[in-house]
Design a protein around this motif. Structure first.
Motif, PDB file in Angstrom:
ATOM      1  N   UNK A  17      -0.979 -10.368  -4.776  1.00 27.91           N
ATOM      2  CA  UNK A  17      -1.210 -10.047  -3.365  1.00 27.91           C
ATOM      3  C   UNK A  17      -1.675  -8.605  -3.218  1.00 27.91           C
ATOM      4  N   UNK A  18      -0.973  -7.681  -3.843  1.00 28.36           N
ATOM      5  CA  UNK A  18      -1.334  -6.272  -3.695  1.00 28.36           C
ATOM      6  C   UNK A  18      -0.860  -5.461  -4.897  1.00 28.36           C
ATOM      7  N   UNK A  19      -1.635  -4.436  -5.233  1.00 34.35           N
ATOM      8  CA  UNK A  19      -1.246  -3.470  -6.262  1.00 34.35           C
ATOM      9  C   UNK A  19      -1.266  -2.099  -5.611  1.00 34.35           C
ATOM     10  N   UNK A  20      -0.221  -1.331  -5.842  1.00 34.22           N
ATOM     11  CA  UNK A  20      -0.116  -0.011  -5.240  1.00 34.22           C
ATOM     12  C   UNK A  20       0.105   1.029  -6.332  1.00 34.22           C
ATOM     13  N   UNK A 110      -5.311 -12.440   4.299  1.00 28.83           N
ATOM     14  CA  UNK A 110      -4.710 -11.694   3.194  1.00 28.83           C
ATOM     15  C   UNK A 110      -3.424 -12.212   2.589  1.00 28.83           C
ATOM     16  N   UNK A 111      -2.350 -11.474   2.841  1.00 28.46           N
ATOM     17  CA  UNK A 111      -1.067 -11.766   2.219  1.00 28.46           C
ATOM     18  C   UNK A 111      -0.514 -13.113   2.661  1.00 28.46           C
ATOM     19  N   UNK A 133       1.370  -4.482   6.611  1.00 27.71           N
ATOM     20  CA  UNK A 133       1.892  -4.129   5.294  1.00 27.71           C
ATOM     21  C   UNK A 133       2.101  -5.416   4.481  1.00 27.71           C
ATOM     22  N   UNK A 134       1.431  -5.563   3.326  1.00 31.60           N
ATOM     23  CA  UNK A 134       1.521  -6.819   2.579  1.00 31.60           C
ATOM     24  C   UNK A 134       2.943  -7.191   2.148  1.00 31.60           C
TER      25      UNK A 134
END
Length: 168
Positions: A17-20, A110-111, A133-134
């Motif tokens: 979903x997301x990489x931070x 998105x998420x 915010x994901x």
């Protein structure tokens, strides 16, 4: 929520979903680390999410996948959609899920889309309000899916026939 006990017999597919990237500044310079949020599901009513943190992206994704396999839930999916409307909040994120007729597709961003596709929902209308915010969106979507109940479960819990659930 309907927790799933065993994971060894499930064919789970993972979605990133997301990489931070997180930077820690110390006396010796900058230290980079990564956090990855991952959603796993068998596309047949089972879904879970996990957060992994590591010094490399691939290690963070692997840790996130392992964490996701530890908190799976069972979701009622009827003909590719959800049984009823559902609203949920987590932090600043608010999500609204609504059943859709066959052929509509997954109308979500998105998420939320990653979670809904991982659980095996093919037709749904979804709206996210508030924070994008994901992390919070994934958690709110999982919470909404966990609160869903199909008519058979409701009838069984109330101890009445299925006809009584529909006709009151």
């Amino acid at each position: 929520m309907n927790k799933v006990k065993t994971t060894n017999d499930l064919e789970l597919k993972d979605r990133l979903v997301a990489v931070n990237r997180v930077t820690k500044v110390t006396k010796g310079g900058r230290t980079f680390s990564f956090s990855a949020i991952v959603v796993v599901g068998n596309e047949d009513g089972i879904v879970g999410w996990g957060l992994g943190k590591a010094g490399e992206v691939t290690a963070a994704i692997a840790k996130g996948t392992e964490a996701a396999k530890k908190n799976l839930i069972k979701v009622p999916v009827l003909n590719g959609t959800i049984p009823h409307e559902q609203f949920a909040k987590f932090g600043g994120a608010q999500v609204f899920l609504k059943p859709a007729s066959h052929g509509t597709g997954v109308k979500a961003g998105g998420a939320m889309r990653a979670v809904l596709e991982s659980v095996g929902i093919t037709d749904v209308l979804a709206k996210s309000k508030g924070s994008s915010n994901p992390h919070n969106l994934v958690k709110a979507t999982i919470e909404a899916l966990g609160e869903l109940r199909d008519a058979y479960t409701v009838a069984q819990n109330r101890g009445v026939s299925i006809d009584k659930v529909f006709n009151g």
